[in-house]
Scaffold this motif. Structure first.
Motif, PDB file in Angstrom:
ATOM      1  N   CYS A  14      11.233  29.000 -38.338  1.00 16.79           N
ATOM      2  CA  CYS A  14      10.174  29.845 -37.789  1.00 16.79           C
ATOM      3  C   CYS A  14      10.040  29.467 -36.089  1.00 16.79           C
ATOM      4  N   HIS A  43       5.758  40.706 -35.282  1.00 17.38           N
ATOM      5  CA  HIS A  43       6.572  39.589 -35.776  1.00 17.38           C
ATOM      6  C   HIS A  43       6.039  38.102 -35.304  1.00 17.38           C
ATOM      7  N   ALA A  46       2.982  37.076 -37.351  1.00 16.48           N
ATOM      8  CA  ALA A  46       3.651  36.872 -38.589  1.00 16.48           C
ATOM      9  C   ALA A  46       4.123  35.512 -38.790  1.00 16.48           C
ATOM     10  N   VAL A  47       5.171  35.077 -37.613  1.00 20.66           N
ATOM     11  CA  VAL A  47       5.804  33.820 -37.699  1.00 20.66           C
ATOM     12  C   VAL A  47       4.867  32.774 -37.621  1.00 20.66           C
ATOM     13  N   LEU A  49       1.465  32.814 -38.436  1.00 18.27           N
ATOM     14  CA  LEU A  49       1.115  32.429 -39.688  1.00 18.27           C
ATOM     15  C   LEU A  49       1.947  31.789 -40.690  1.00 18.27           C
ATOM     16  N   GLY A  50       3.316  31.865 -40.543  1.00 17.94           N
ATOM     17  CA  GLY A  50       4.166  31.313 -41.370  1.00 17.94           C
ATOM     18  C   GLY A  50       4.418  29.719 -41.071  1.00 17.94           C
ATOM     19  N   TYR A  61      -0.544  32.532 -46.989  1.00 16.31           N
ATOM     20  CA  TYR A  61      -0.039  33.125 -45.778  1.00 16.31           C
ATOM     21  C   TYR A  61       1.687  33.050 -45.895  1.00 16.31           C
ATOM     22  N   LEU A  62       2.185  32.215 -46.471  1.00 17.61           N
ATOM     23  CA  LEU A  62       3.752  32.203 -46.684  1.00 17.61           C
ATOM     24  C   LEU A  62       3.866  33.520 -47.323  1.00 17.61           C
ATOM     25  N   TYR A  65       4.118  36.296 -44.981  1.00 20.90           N
ATOM     26  CA  TYR A  65       5.127  36.168 -44.038  1.00 20.90           C
ATOM     27  C   TYR A  65       6.353  36.520 -44.702  1.00 20.90           C
ATOM     28  N   TRP A  68       6.665  40.344 -44.576  1.00 20.02           N
ATOM     29  CA  TRP A  68       6.864  40.821 -43.350  1.00 20.02           C
ATOM     30  C   TRP A  68       8.324  40.797 -42.959  1.00 20.02           C
ATOM     31  N   LEU A  69       9.036  39.630 -43.385  1.00 19.42           N
ATOM     32  CA  LEU A  69      10.391  39.333 -43.027  1.00 19.42           C
ATOM     33  C   LEU A  69      11.169  40.882 -43.796  1.00 19.42           C
ATOM     34  N   GLU A 160      16.341  32.424 -43.683  1.00 22.15           N
ATOM     35  CA  GLU A 160      15.020  31.786 -43.789  1.00 22.15           C
ATOM     36  C   GLU A 160      14.891  30.862 -45.036  1.00 22.15           C
TER      37      GLU A 160
END
Length: 218
Positions: A14, A43, A46-47, A49-50, A61-62, A65, A68-69, A160
């Motif tokens: 991340c 992005h 989102a990162v 939040l990840g 949250y994961l 994320y 979103w990826l 990831e």
């Protein structure tokens, strides 16, 4: 190291994504590429939040994320197709990256490695408040730089290491879990089985001790 092996790897990826997104955001701002600027901002959020979900054990949250990826990979694939002019896409006709509000190009078009920019004076092809230039001597054309940037983003997203469950650790064959405070806890079934075995042993031991080898009277 065994406690946060998977989580530390995820946080590390991340952080790499965050650095790459910030670097890309800077050059998109310099080139006035409004569509990539908006996508990069989403992005980055989102990162973050990840990272927060990984550290604080928030599975919701994961999941956001991870979703979103998928969208991020699709967006970068579109950028690659746009700069390579796949299908009907054309850089000379379409100004999708600027929402069709200006004629700006990628910042790397004039500032690429080895590029020599020469202005064309008194050109009738230049619109109002614009000028015509010629770019030559580039070691790598700007479209290929943008393609490499998008390919790097796709690589980081695909590689990831998303965990199967936030905050879970594995130790030994009995799969000992770690609570958010770092305390070890066994699975529910194992705890109840062990308690029943201990209670059964205590009952058998107590019966033998109470009888003492003497047959009770009826």
């Amino acid at each position: 190291m065994g406690r946060c092996n998977g989580r530390c790897t995820l946080v590390g990826f991340c952080c790499l994504q965050l650095v790459a997104a910030l670097e890309r955001q800077i050059f998109d701002f310099l080139g006035y590429q409004w569509a990539p600027i908006l996508a990069n901002f989403l992005h980055i959020m989102a990162v973050i939040l990840g990272i927060f979900g990984t550290i604080q054990y928030r599975s919701r949250y994961l999941m956001m994320y991870a979703v979103w990826l998928v969208l991020w990979v699709g967006w970068n694939a579109f950028i690659i197709c746009f700069y390579l002019e796949v299908g009907r896409l054309s850089q000379d006709r379409d100004f999708i990256m600027t929402f069709n509000t200006s004629l700006h190009r990628s910042w790397w078009m004039e500032n690429g490695p080895g590029c020599l920019v020469t202005p064309v004076l008194n050109s009738q092809l230049a619109p109002e408040d614009h000028h015509v230039i010629t770019v030559s001597g580039c070691l790598l054309d700007y479209q290929y730089i943008e393609v490499l940037s998008s390919a790097t983003q796709i690589f980081l997203a695909v590689r990831e290491p998303l965990p199967s469950g936030p905050g879970s650790g594995w130790r030994g064959p009995h799969r000992t879990f770690l609570s958010p405070r770092g305390e070890q806890r066994a699975p529910r079934g194992a705890a109840h089985t062990e308690t029943r075995q201990v209670e059964g042993w205590m009952l058998r031991g107590g019966r033998n001790h109470s009888l003492g080898g003497i047959t009770p009277c009826r």
